[in-house]
Design an enzyme around this catalytic site. Sequence first.
Site, PDB file in Angstrom:
ATOM      1  N   ARG A  73       0.849  -1.182   0.000  1.00 37.63           N
ATOM      2  CA  ARG A  73       0.000   0.000   0.000  1.00 37.63           C
ATOM      3  C   ARG A  73       0.890   1.240   0.000  1.00 37.63           C
ATOM      4  O   ARG A  73       1.686   1.440   0.923  1.00 37.63           O
ATOM      5  CB  ARG A  73      -0.906   0.001   1.238  1.00 37.63           C
ATOM      6  CG  ARG A  73      -1.793   1.234   1.292  1.00 37.63           C
ATOM      7  CD  ARG A  73      -2.682   1.294   2.515  1.00 37.63           C
ATOM      8  NE  ARG A  73      -3.238   2.643   2.573  1.00 37.63           N
ATOM      9  CZ  ARG A  73      -3.308   3.403   3.653  1.00 37.63           C
ATOM     10  NH1 ARG A  73      -2.901   2.945   4.818  1.00 37.63           N
ATOM     11  NH2 ARG A  73      -3.798   4.622   3.585  1.00 37.63           N
ATOM     12  N   HIS A 115      -2.973  11.020   0.722  1.00 36.90           N
ATOM     13  CA  HIS A 115      -2.438  10.780   2.055  1.00 36.90           C
ATOM     14  C   HIS A 115      -1.855  12.090   2.572  1.00 36.90           C
ATOM     15  O   HIS A 115      -0.660  12.209   2.833  1.00 36.90           O
ATOM     16  CB  HIS A 115      -1.384   9.670   2.022  1.00 36.90           C
ATOM     17  CG  HIS A 115      -1.160   9.010   3.347  1.00 36.90           C
ATOM     18  ND1 HIS A 115      -1.208   7.635   3.523  1.00 36.90           N
ATOM     19  CD2 HIS A 115      -0.894   9.524   4.573  1.00 36.90           C
ATOM     20  CE1 HIS A 115      -0.968   7.339   4.789  1.00 36.90           C
ATOM     21  NE2 HIS A 115      -0.771   8.479   5.448  1.00 36.90           N
ATOM     22  N   GLU A 160      -7.450   8.587   6.311  1.00 37.74           N
ATOM     23  CA  GLU A 160      -7.658   9.255   7.599  1.00 37.74           C
ATOM     24  C   GLU A 160      -8.117  10.701   7.492  1.00 37.74           C
ATOM     25  O   GLU A 160      -7.433  11.633   7.955  1.00 37.74           O
ATOM     26  CB  GLU A 160      -6.387   9.169   8.443  1.00 37.74           C
ATOM     27  CG  GLU A 160      -5.993   7.750   8.777  1.00 37.74           C
ATOM     28  CD  GLU A 160      -4.796   7.647   9.707  1.00 37.74           C
ATOM     29  OE1 GLU A 160      -4.526   6.528  10.181  1.00 37.74           O
ATOM     30  OE2 GLU A 160      -4.148   8.679   9.980  1.00 37.74           O
ATOM     31  N   ASN A 282      -7.609   1.796   9.879  1.00 39.73           N
ATOM     32  CA  ASN A 282      -6.286   2.045  10.440  1.00 39.73           C
ATOM     33  C   ASN A 282      -6.425   2.060  11.953  1.00 39.73           C
ATOM     34  O   ASN A 282      -7.205   2.837  12.499  1.00 39.73           O
ATOM     35  CB  ASN A 282      -5.733   3.390   9.977  1.00 39.73           C
ATOM     36  CG  ASN A 282      -5.455   3.444   8.484  1.00 39.73           C
ATOM     37  OD1 ASN A 282      -5.607   2.454   7.769  1.00 39.73           O
ATOM     38  ND2 ASN A 282      -5.046   4.600   8.011  1.00 39.73           N
ATOM     39  N   TYR A 284      -4.366   2.075  15.770  1.00 32.85           N
ATOM     40  CA  TYR A 284      -3.147   2.215  16.564  1.00 32.85           C
ATOM     41  C   TYR A 284      -3.393   2.089  18.062  1.00 32.85           C
ATOM     42  O   TYR A 284      -2.605   1.480  18.772  1.00 32.85           O
ATOM     43  CB  TYR A 284      -2.460   3.552  16.255  1.00 32.85           C
ATOM     44  CG  TYR A 284      -1.853   3.563  14.876  1.00 32.85           C
ATOM     45  CD1 TYR A 284      -0.593   3.026  14.649  1.00 32.85           C
ATOM     46  CD2 TYR A 284      -2.553   4.077  13.791  1.00 32.85           C
ATOM     47  CE1 TYR A 284      -0.029   3.010  13.382  1.00 32.85           C
ATOM     48  CE2 TYR A 284      -2.005   4.065  12.516  1.00 32.85           C
ATOM     49  CZ  TYR A 284      -0.747   3.528  12.316  1.00 32.85           C
ATOM     50  OH  TYR A 284      -0.199   3.500  11.059  1.00 32.85           O
ATOM     51  N   GLU A 353      -3.743  -0.163   8.148  1.00 29.52           N
ATOM     52  CA  GLU A 353      -2.548   0.233   8.892  1.00 29.52           C
ATOM     53  C   GLU A 353      -2.649  -0.290  10.306  1.00 29.52           C
ATOM     54  O   GLU A 353      -3.704  -0.212  10.936  1.00 29.52           O
ATOM     55  CB  GLU A 353      -2.389   1.763   8.995  1.00 29.52           C
ATOM     56  CG  GLU A 353      -1.931   2.478   7.764  1.00 29.52           C
ATOM     57  CD  GLU A 353      -1.784   3.982   8.007  1.00 29.52           C
ATOM     58  OE1 GLU A 353      -1.495   4.384   9.162  1.00 29.52           O
ATOM     59  OE2 GLU A 353      -1.959   4.750   7.052  1.00 29.52           O
TER      60      GLU A 353
END
Length: 445
Positions: A73, A115, A160, A282, A284, A353
Amino acid sequence: MFPEGFLWGAASAAYQVEGAVDEDGRGVSVWDTFTARPGVVRDGDTGRVACDHYHRYREDVALLRDLGVGAYRFSVAWPRVVPAGEVNPAGLDFYDRLVDELVGAGIAPAVTLFHWDLPQHLEDAGGWLDRDTPHRFAEYAAVVAERLGDRVTLWMPLNEPVVVTMFGYALGSHAPGRTLGFEALPTVHHQLLGHGLAVQALRAAGCSGIGIANNHAAVSPASDDPADVDAADSYRTLVNWLFSDPILRGEYPVPELAAAMPGPVAADLKVISEPLDFYGVNYYQPTVVGAPTGKEVQVEGALLPAGLPFEPREIDAPKTDFGWPIVPSGLRDTVLMFTERYGDDLPPVYITESGCSFHDPDPVDGRVPDQARVDYHESHLAALAEAIAAGADVRGYFAWSATDNFEWAAGYAERFGLVHIDYRTQVRTPKDSYHWYRDYIRANS
């Protein structure tokens, strides 16, 4: 543990790795402008050279081939392809070469179109606050699709949008560095509209495998107190559902947010909710939220404005060297949260991600020990397997990131990569986590 055909990948972004910011006709992006401002990026770092991927992409693709990933990606830099309203053939040629190199290595190209590196001339005209920008984005998407669409497997128009709105336009700690508070809300609508228009442009070009890469996290109240529960609901709505409900349900989560959006909202939502082939998450870290106490709170170096109906709280968990809590169960909970909320309206999910920053040592005898990163990915993949066992339709996992890179406002101090980059020499050294991920992929394919 993982379904047949599960896609193993690694990820990057153009401004974080490419460098070559003034070569072959590339235009200026908002990140070029932002990083030139004194004091906004740690140590005054910029993406001018980054990992020099623009010149070293063949070496990087060889590393990905040896890693054994099925997909890579990466993002196309909008200012490299359409720098000032006109198509730049040399910019397209670079991505043509990169895609050919990936295909030749047996790696599926997975393309993000935006991005965060908006062309500066569009920001000067209003950026994502201006309704014209979504239409320029769709034109750019069509240009990229025409050149690369015959070989790209997965498409993500946006990455995002919550970060662009929150840190770029509301709090000012990311490019373009504006501090508009809640007046940044139109950027939500215009990014989502741009996404929908780009989906239409990709479909018109015959592309398939279209989704999005949205940052999401499970949200928990700090206690059972009704005030904390309400605060968590508010935060969950603003950070998760504001960016997923319009795409997956064709509506904003609450009328107050719909009323704050510009333009013919009902008509726009029909475009925004164009059907997708997958939904990218994504992940985290989760978030714990309580009722506001009136104290000042910083998130990623930005001071939250007063008057918010919630207050993020510290999470009691081990931390990465970036200070982010490590909570593998949060990935499971995030995926199941989406499965429960959207049911049949949720397309197959990819984890587009997930990763961690640790301040790895310099290589010694060709080795970089990073057991903490191995533990991170191993524990998060175990949690993802639990979500799949519970019924979630998850089709792939992209480790962030393929190599160390420019970590936005944190500069080069943070290292997320499976491959170590010596920024003085540009020497690449696979870390222990690279070798672990290679073996893990082999064992689970």
